[in-house]
Design a protein around this motif. Sequence first.
Motif, mmCIF file in Angstrom:
data_model
loop_
_atom_site.group_PDB
_atom_site.id
_atom_site.type_symbol
_atom_site.label_atom_id
_atom_site.label_comp_id
_atom_site.label_asym_id
_atom_site.label_seq_id
_atom_site.Cartn_x
_atom_site.Cartn_y
_atom_site.Cartn_z
ATOM 1 N N GLY A 82 0.809 -1.097 0.076
ATOM 2 C CA GLY A 82 0.072 0.051 0.035
ATOM 3 C C GLY A 82 0.745 1.206 0.073
ATOM 4 O O GLY A 82 0.454 2.190 -0.074
ATOM 5 N N ASP A 83 1.967 0.929 -0.109
ATOM 6 C CA ASP A 83 2.916 2.490 0.110
ATOM 7 C C ASP A 83 3.704 2.775 -1.262
ATOM 8 O O ASP A 83 4.090 1.941 -2.027
ATOM 9 C CB ASP A 83 3.889 2.167 1.043
ATOM 10 N N ARG A 84 3.404 4.077 -1.659
ATOM 11 C CA ARG A 84 4.188 4.485 -2.738
ATOM 12 C C ARG A 84 5.696 4.455 -2.571
ATOM 13 O O ARG A 84 6.442 4.452 -1.532
ATOM 14 C CB ARG A 84 3.779 6.026 -3.082
ATOM 15 N N VAL A 85 6.169 4.273 -3.748
ATOM 16 C CA VAL A 85 7.853 4.233 -3.854
ATOM 17 C C VAL A 85 8.529 5.238 -4.526
ATOM 18 O O VAL A 85 7.974 5.904 -5.503
ATOM 19 C CB VAL A 85 8.333 2.765 -4.509
ATOM 20 N N LEU A 86 9.660 5.759 -4.178
ATOM 21 C CA LEU A 86 10.318 6.543 -4.896
ATOM 22 C C LEU A 86 10.758 6.565 -6.310
ATOM 23 O O LEU A 86 11.286 5.431 -6.332
ATOM 24 C CB LEU A 86 11.591 7.316 -3.855
ATOM 25 N N GLN A 107 9.045 12.420 -1.787
ATOM 26 C CA GLN A 107 8.450 10.866 -2.384
ATOM 27 C C GLN A 107 8.922 9.933 -1.329
ATOM 28 O O GLN A 107 9.518 8.880 -1.689
ATOM 29 C CB GLN A 107 9.275 10.494 -3.737
ATOM 30 N N GLY A 108 8.510 10.102 0.029
ATOM 31 C CA GLY A 108 8.741 9.136 0.953
ATOM 32 C C GLY A 108 10.121 8.875 1.532
ATOM 33 O O GLY A 108 10.414 8.130 2.292
ATOM 34 N N LEU A 109 11.086 9.825 1.275
ATOM 35 C CA LEU A 109 12.466 9.818 1.912
ATOM 36 C C LEU A 109 12.404 10.972 2.786
ATOM 37 O O LEU A 109 12.133 12.117 2.878
ATOM 38 C CB LEU A 109 13.547 10.270 0.551
ATOM 39 N N LEU A 110 12.547 10.370 4.111
ATOM 40 C CA LEU A 110 12.373 11.032 5.459
ATOM 41 C C LEU A 110 13.894 10.800 6.081
ATOM 42 O O LEU A 110 14.551 9.733 5.958
ATOM 43 C CB LEU A 110 11.135 10.709 6.212
#
Length: 278
Positions: free
Chosen positions: A56-60, A219-222
């Motif tokens: 369910g998670d978007r990917v960079l 894009q999900g990079l934290l």
Amino acid sequence: MSRRRFLLSLAPALVAPGWAARAWAATLPRASAVPGGVARIGLGASEQPPRVHLGGDRVLVMRDGDEWVAFVGIALGAKPGSKLRLEAEQAGGAVERFEIAVAPKKYASQHLKVPPGQVDLSREHLTRYERERVHLSEVLRTFTDSAPATLAMLQPAPGERSSSFGLRRYFNGRARSPHNGMDIAASAGTPVIAANAGRVIDTGDYFFPGRTIILDHGQGLLTLYAHLEAIDAAVAQAVPAGGVIGKVGATGRSTGAHLHFSVYLNAVAVDPALFLQD
């Protein structure tokens, strides 16, 4: 590394010729399809980037030359030998599927015997921890459409980097969650900088990590910075790479002053060393 040497070593990265900066950045993160690693999946060439999902998670997804590439964070709990399945949807609606075979990686373990009172949380502390866990889990699922300019990161504080990512401690024979970040040895009050340009999406004083800042780089990079003595950035503030965001401390459950530094990709913690220049 002294603070002066740290700043001097940082300067070339900030003023390096464009070709040198691109050459460095192109090698990061180091691809490693293991638990806690990052897989690199070529998606081919197209005008628009595909939308890629892992569960369910978007990917960079970023462009590399003429093709698009997905950078997939692999959870520390992924079982070696298992396969992760990605779906990449093109702008026209066509869907392509990819598999990532998870390779084995052995992380260190540590067995400790301590008084029971130092292991189990009180009911009050457990209630607080569960409340904060739910909140932080939601924050760490943040996904914004803008991609980061680079995946290469700066070391956020001077000091020796530990190799403790993935370390699993056993207290009186009971396993705890593996260590999901890198510890950097630095004295209290040492400035902490943003490892990459981003936006502050959370600050707080939490039970385990103490004073904490979380940055969204796109894009999900934290990135997460914990045990801080002081927080010098506010939620929604944009910060440049290398901008001071806080000071090293020993807040939360910490045995001494140091910086805990974590990197998250598609909502899972990955090894920060993969993003840092040696």
